[in-house]
Motif scaffolding. Sequence first.
Motif, mmCIF file in Angstrom:
data_model
loop_
_atom_site.group_PDB
_atom_site.id
_atom_site.type_symbol
_atom_site.label_atom_id
_atom_site.label_comp_id
_atom_site.label_asym_id
_atom_site.label_seq_id
_atom_site.Cartn_x
_atom_site.Cartn_y
_atom_site.Cartn_z
ATOM 1 N N ASP A 1 61.660 18.059 18.305
ATOM 2 C CA ASP A 1 63.231 18.026 18.095
ATOM 3 C C ASP A 1 63.837 18.752 19.132
ATOM 4 O O ASP A 1 65.060 18.521 19.179
ATOM 5 C CB ASP A 1 63.330 18.760 16.740
ATOM 6 C CG ASP A 1 62.604 17.920 15.576
ATOM 7 O OD1 ASP A 1 62.811 16.683 15.759
ATOM 8 O OD2 ASP A 1 62.238 18.356 14.505
ATOM 9 N N LEU A 2 63.385 19.629 19.846
ATOM 10 C CA LEU A 2 64.182 20.176 21.040
ATOM 11 C C LEU A 2 64.159 19.439 22.227
ATOM 12 O O LEU A 2 63.248 18.841 22.590
ATOM 13 C CB LEU A 2 63.358 21.693 21.131
ATOM 14 C CG LEU A 2 62.986 22.578 20.001
ATOM 15 C CD1 LEU A 2 62.185 23.597 20.291
ATOM 16 C CD2 LEU A 2 64.406 23.166 19.697
ATOM 17 N N PRO A 3 65.326 19.712 22.846
ATOM 18 C CA PRO A 3 65.563 18.684 24.268
ATOM 19 C C PRO A 3 64.724 19.201 25.247
ATOM 20 O O PRO A 3 64.314 20.373 25.264
ATOM 21 C CB PRO A 3 66.982 19.192 24.248
ATOM 22 C CG PRO A 3 67.259 20.377 23.626
ATOM 23 C CD PRO A 3 66.404 20.633 22.617
ATOM 24 N N ASP A 4 64.638 18.381 26.356
ATOM 25 C CA ASP A 4 63.922 18.477 27.459
ATOM 26 C C ASP A 4 64.793 19.301 28.591
ATOM 27 O O ASP A 4 63.817 19.917 29.371
ATOM 28 C CB ASP A 4 63.408 17.316 28.141
ATOM 29 C CG ASP A 4 62.354 16.613 26.992
ATOM 30 O OD1 ASP A 4 61.658 17.045 26.401
ATOM 31 O OD2 ASP A 4 62.471 14.985 27.309
ATOM 32 N N THR A 5 65.897 19.279 28.399
ATOM 33 C CA THR A 5 66.944 19.768 29.343
ATOM 34 C C THR A 5 68.088 20.641 28.509
ATOM 35 O O THR A 5 68.434 20.440 27.578
ATOM 36 C CB THR A 5 67.593 18.958 30.205
ATOM 37 O OG1 THR A 5 66.534 18.114 30.805
ATOM 38 C CG2 THR A 5 68.535 19.658 31.315
ATOM 39 N N ILE A 6 68.071 21.968 29.093
ATOM 40 C CA ILE A 6 69.130 22.777 28.523
ATOM 41 C C ILE A 6 69.853 23.721 29.359
ATOM 42 O O ILE A 6 69.387 23.886 30.585
ATOM 43 C CB ILE A 6 68.370 23.834 27.290
ATOM 44 C CG1 ILE A 6 67.346 24.659 28.067
ATOM 45 C CG2 ILE A 6 67.718 23.238 25.929
ATOM 46 C CD1 ILE A 6 66.771 25.931 27.154
ATOM 47 N N ALA A 7 71.048 24.094 28.786
ATOM 48 C CA ALA A 7 71.786 25.028 29.832
ATOM 49 C C ALA A 7 71.317 26.416 29.466
ATOM 50 O O ALA A 7 70.671 26.784 28.493
ATOM 51 C CB ALA A 7 73.304 25.262 29.022
ATOM 52 N N VAL A 8 71.289 26.972 30.512
ATOM 53 C CA VAL A 8 70.777 28.540 30.606
ATOM 54 C C VAL A 8 71.676 29.524 31.115
ATOM 55 O O VAL A 8 72.454 29.161 32.048
ATOM 56 C CB VAL A 8 69.317 28.735 31.649
ATOM 57 C CG1 VAL A 8 68.165 27.599 31.170
ATOM 58 C CG2 VAL A 8 69.661 28.395 32.973
ATOM 59 N N PHE A 9 71.526 30.725 30.663
ATOM 60 C CA PHE A 9 72.556 31.775 30.613
ATOM 61 C C PHE A 9 71.847 32.900 31.253
ATOM 62 O O PHE A 9 71.165 33.534 30.517
ATOM 63 C CB PHE A 9 72.861 32.088 29.102
ATOM 64 C CG PHE A 9 74.167 33.017 29.363
ATOM 65 C CD1 PHE A 9 74.738 33.427 30.681
ATOM 66 C CD2 PHE A 9 75.028 33.609 28.197
ATOM 67 C CE1 PHE A 9 75.857 34.273 30.536
ATOM 68 C CE2 PHE A 9 75.867 34.511 28.395
ATOM 69 C CZ PHE A 9 76.246 34.917 29.563
ATOM 70 N N PRO A 10 71.624 32.951 32.437
ATOM 71 C CA PRO A 10 70.873 34.199 33.225
ATOM 72 C C PRO A 10 71.724 35.675 32.901
ATOM 73 O O PRO A 10 72.906 35.733 33.389
ATOM 74 C CB PRO A 10 71.001 34.004 34.487
ATOM 75 C CG PRO A 10 71.632 32.465 34.751
ATOM 76 C CD PRO A 10 72.326 32.307 33.567
ATOM 77 N N LEU A 11 71.127 36.359 32.300
ATOM 78 C CA LEU A 11 72.046 37.795 31.865
ATOM 79 C C LEU A 11 70.849 38.749 31.706
ATOM 80 O O LEU A 11 70.240 38.991 30.755
ATOM 81 C CB LEU A 11 72.589 37.441 30.466
ATOM 82 C CG LEU A 11 73.497 38.751 29.994
ATOM 83 C CD1 LEU A 11 74.781 38.960 30.887
ATOM 84 C CD2 LEU A 11 74.084 38.376 28.534
ATOM 85 N N SER A 12 71.163 39.697 32.854
ATOM 86 C CA SER A 12 70.188 40.786 32.993
ATOM 87 C C SER A 12 70.310 41.721 31.983
ATOM 88 O O SER A 12 71.348 42.282 31.435
ATOM 89 C CB SER A 12 70.378 41.256 34.294
ATOM 90 O OG SER A 12 69.540 42.506 34.459
ATOM 91 N N GLY A 13 68.931 41.948 31.257
ATOM 92 C CA GLY A 13 68.738 43.002 30.110
ATOM 93 C C GLY A 13 69.050 42.432 28.862
ATOM 94 O O GLY A 13 68.890 43.370 27.781
ATOM 95 N N ALA A 14 69.620 41.246 28.563
ATOM 96 C CA ALA A 14 69.714 40.848 27.436
ATOM 97 C C ALA A 14 68.477 40.005 26.668
ATOM 98 O O ALA A 14 67.779 39.067 27.462
ATOM 99 C CB ALA A 14 71.047 39.526 27.272
ATOM 100 N N LEU A 15 68.035 40.337 25.466
ATOM 101 C CA LEU A 15 66.809 39.700 25.041
ATOM 102 C C LEU A 15 66.987 39.202 23.728
ATOM 103 O O LEU A 15 67.938 39.642 22.800
ATOM 104 C CB LEU A 15 65.893 41.202 24.761
ATOM 105 C CG LEU A 15 64.425 40.702 24.185
ATOM 106 C CD1 LEU A 15 63.668 39.910 24.986
ATOM 107 C CD2 LEU A 15 63.838 41.962 23.748
ATOM 108 N N LEU A 16 66.897 37.875 23.734
ATOM 109 C CA LEU A 16 66.782 37.007 22.463
ATOM 110 C C LEU A 16 65.231 36.692 22.016
ATOM 111 O O LEU A 16 64.571 36.180 23.083
ATOM 112 C CB LEU A 16 67.514 35.521 22.718
ATOM 113 C CG LEU A 16 67.559 34.836 21.605
ATOM 114 C CD1 LEU A 16 68.454 35.385 20.269
ATOM 115 C CD2 LEU A 16 68.163 33.362 21.838
ATOM 116 N N LEU A 17 65.140 36.736 21.036
ATOM 117 C CA LEU A 17 63.803 36.614 20.361
ATOM 118 C C LEU A 17 63.773 35.629 19.420
ATOM 119 O O LEU A 17 64.736 35.397 18.667
ATOM 120 C CB LEU A 17 63.027 37.672 19.680
ATOM 121 C CG LEU A 17 62.542 38.854 21.041
ATOM 122 C CD1 LEU A 17 62.366 40.102 20.336
ATOM 123 C CD2 LEU A 17 61.678 38.484 21.815
ATOM 124 N N PRO A 18 62.567 34.872 18.908
ATOM 125 C CA PRO A 18 62.699 33.922 17.779
ATOM 126 C C PRO A 18 63.066 34.456 16.579
ATOM 127 O O PRO A 18 62.426 35.637 16.283
ATOM 128 C CB PRO A 18 61.362 33.253 17.827
ATOM 129 C CG PRO A 18 61.022 33.368 19.353
ATOM 130 C CD PRO A 18 61.506 34.662 19.787
#
Length: 213
Positions: free
Chosen positions: A6-23
Motif C-alpha cells: 500500500d506504500l508508494p514507490d516514490t516519496i518526497a524526502v525531508f533531509p533534516l540533520s539530527g531529526a529522528l522518526l521511528l515507526p
Amino acid sequence: MSQARDLPDTIAVFPLSGALLLPRAKLPLHIFEPRYLAMIDDALKTPQRLIGMVQPFESPSGKESLQTIGCAGRITALSETEDGRYMINLSGMSRFRILEEVGGFTPYRRCTVNWAGFGRDLGKTETDPSFNRPAFLKALQRYFDDQGLKTDWESLSEADDEMLINYISILCPFEPEDKQALLEAPSLTTRRETLMTLIEFAMRGGSADEVMQ
C-alpha cells in the motif's frame, strides 16, 4: 496502510540533520522554508500523506548526500500560523531504503524507495523481553540531569517498552550518525542497547563518534 504494497514507490524526502522518526512514534516539525511548505501541500493531496525523513551528510566532494535508510511518516496533524508557517505531526509508518533520487520540477527532493526488509515496522508494537526498566530509568535520570534535559517522568514510567525507548531515542541530543544507528537498529532490543551505549558513553564524557566506530 497496513501492508508494504500500500506504500508508494516514490516519496518526497525531508533531509533534516539530527531529526529522528521511528515507526509508531511521532515527530513534531516546524515547517517554514518555501520548498518544504510546497512539499507539505503536495503530500496532503495524496492518499497516504507521507513524508520521508532522512539524515543528510556531506560527501567528500562537498555535496549534500542522503543516508540510504530513512523513515516515512504520515501527516496526522497540521496547523498554520498567521504568517504561513506549518506546525505538523508526523506519525512514523515504516523505514525504507532509497534506490535513487528522482529528477523533476519540484523544489524539494523525491526518491524512489524500497520498503522490503522492514515488515515489522507495519506490524504490532515491538517488545523488549530483556528490558530492565528500573535500571534504564535510573541511568536516564542521571543522563538528563547531566545534560540539563527535562521530561515528564510520570508519563515515561507509564509508557510501554517501545514508546519509551523510541521516545528517548528521538529526544536525546545525539549526533546525526548516532541517530542513524538508532534508526537502523534491527530490533527494539538492539535499539535499546545502542541507546544505552550512547548514554553511558556521554556520561563518561566521551565522543559519540567513537562509540559507533
